[in-house]
Design an enzyme around this catalytic site. Sequence first.
Site, PDB file in Angstrom:
ATOM      1  N   SER A 262      62.101  33.114  17.891  1.00 59.07           N
ATOM      2  CA  SER A 262      62.607  33.261  19.248  1.00 59.07           C
ATOM      3  C   SER A 262      61.938  34.474  19.888  1.00 59.07           C
ATOM      4  O   SER A 262      60.717  34.565  19.932  1.00 59.07           O
ATOM      5  CB  SER A 262      64.132  33.382  19.222  1.00 59.07           C
ATOM      6  OG  SER A 262      64.669  33.504  20.510  1.00 59.07           O
TER       7      SER A 262
ATOM      8  N   TYR B 178      61.656  30.700  30.692  1.00 57.34           N
ATOM      9  CA  TYR B 178      61.327  31.178  29.349  1.00 57.34           C
ATOM     10  C   TYR B 178      62.571  31.767  28.691  1.00 57.34           C
ATOM     11  O   TYR B 178      62.898  31.441  27.540  1.00 57.34           O
ATOM     12  CB  TYR B 178      60.226  32.229  29.430  1.00 57.34           C
ATOM     13  CG  TYR B 178      59.969  32.923  28.110  1.00 57.34           C
ATOM     14  CD1 TYR B 178      59.266  32.283  27.093  1.00 57.34           C
ATOM     15  CD2 TYR B 178      60.450  34.215  27.883  1.00 57.34           C
ATOM     16  CE1 TYR B 178      59.032  32.915  25.879  1.00 57.34           C
ATOM     17  CE2 TYR B 178      60.217  34.853  26.675  1.00 57.34           C
ATOM     18  CZ  TYR B 178      59.518  34.198  25.676  1.00 57.34           C
ATOM     19  OH  TYR B 178      59.301  34.825  24.476  1.00 57.34           O
TER      20      TYR B 178
ATOM     21  N   LYS C  25      64.813  30.718  25.231  1.00 55.99           N
ATOM     22  CA  LYS C  25      65.040  31.612  24.094  1.00 55.99           C
ATOM     23  C   LYS C  25      66.529  31.887  23.878  1.00 55.99           C
ATOM     24  O   LYS C  25      66.995  31.944  22.732  1.00 55.99           O
ATOM     25  CB  LYS C  25      64.257  32.916  24.286  1.00 55.99           C
ATOM     26  CG  LYS C  25      62.750  32.723  24.250  1.00 55.99           C
ATOM     27  CD  LYS C  25      62.294  32.007  22.970  1.00 55.99           C
ATOM     28  CE  LYS C  25      60.790  31.903  22.871  1.00 55.99           C
ATOM     29  NZ  LYS C  25      60.339  31.231  21.626  1.00 55.99           N
TER      30      LYS C  25
END
Length: 263
Positions: free
Chosen positions: A116, A130, A134
């Site tokens: 991650s 993004y 994550k």
Amino acid sequence: MGYAATKLFAQHGWVVYAGARRVEKIPTGRDIHPLKLDVTDADSRQAYVEAALAGSHQIDVLLNNAGYGEFGPLEEVPLEKVEKQLNTNLVGASELTKLVLPTMRQQQSGRIINNSSIGGDIYSPLGSWYYVTKHSLNVWSDVLDTEIRQFGLRSLVIEPGGTESSWADIAMKNALNNLQPGSPYTKLVKETEQALSGFLNASSATSDDLAKVFYRAATDRHPKRRYFYAISDQLISGVARTFPGAYHKVMTVLTDHLTKSRD
């Protein structure tokens, strides 16, 4: 990081089935089997896992490492780019994991290691999708861990911070490409590009450093739910989780600074 991890695991005597879209980028060596893999393609995922099982008949560790940053103003990132980001960073990992879990359950052993980012706990301007992937990957891994521990399996998360790689260059190139003509976010993007470059140059781990963290996660007798390379990475993630209001204030001040007109 995938390149360095492939080499490190093989050096320690592991048989590695390394998957990448560009097979020529995979290192060569004894016990390294390069395979073409596009994590966003179902047929590619299936062929990859079948090839690994045909060769070794077992899977001890799956390292979900594919990912990139589709940066850009939230208002302007097109839907097709959003879907690509989600499919690469999150859905691909989930679908690959589904393919290896039956074998791991039968073995009553195995680990899913999910690469991650501290972006799974923090956020900053322009990285919306993004960071969504994550944050989601972290939660997905935690839920999976609660479900598969009964079979002797674990799902773990690695959270790198700044890393010497092409990640930042690609992320900011995407941010520039996602700007619409006459975008009101142009200044923010250009100033963020400069600020991000300076931060990474000052606080970067190498891919070899991260490969060692992956290896610890794969081999620790009592594995942790989260692995960090640097204390500073763990600290900033902890602050963002524990003091979300204060962290958000810092991000708004940062954004104001980046967008403020310079004389």
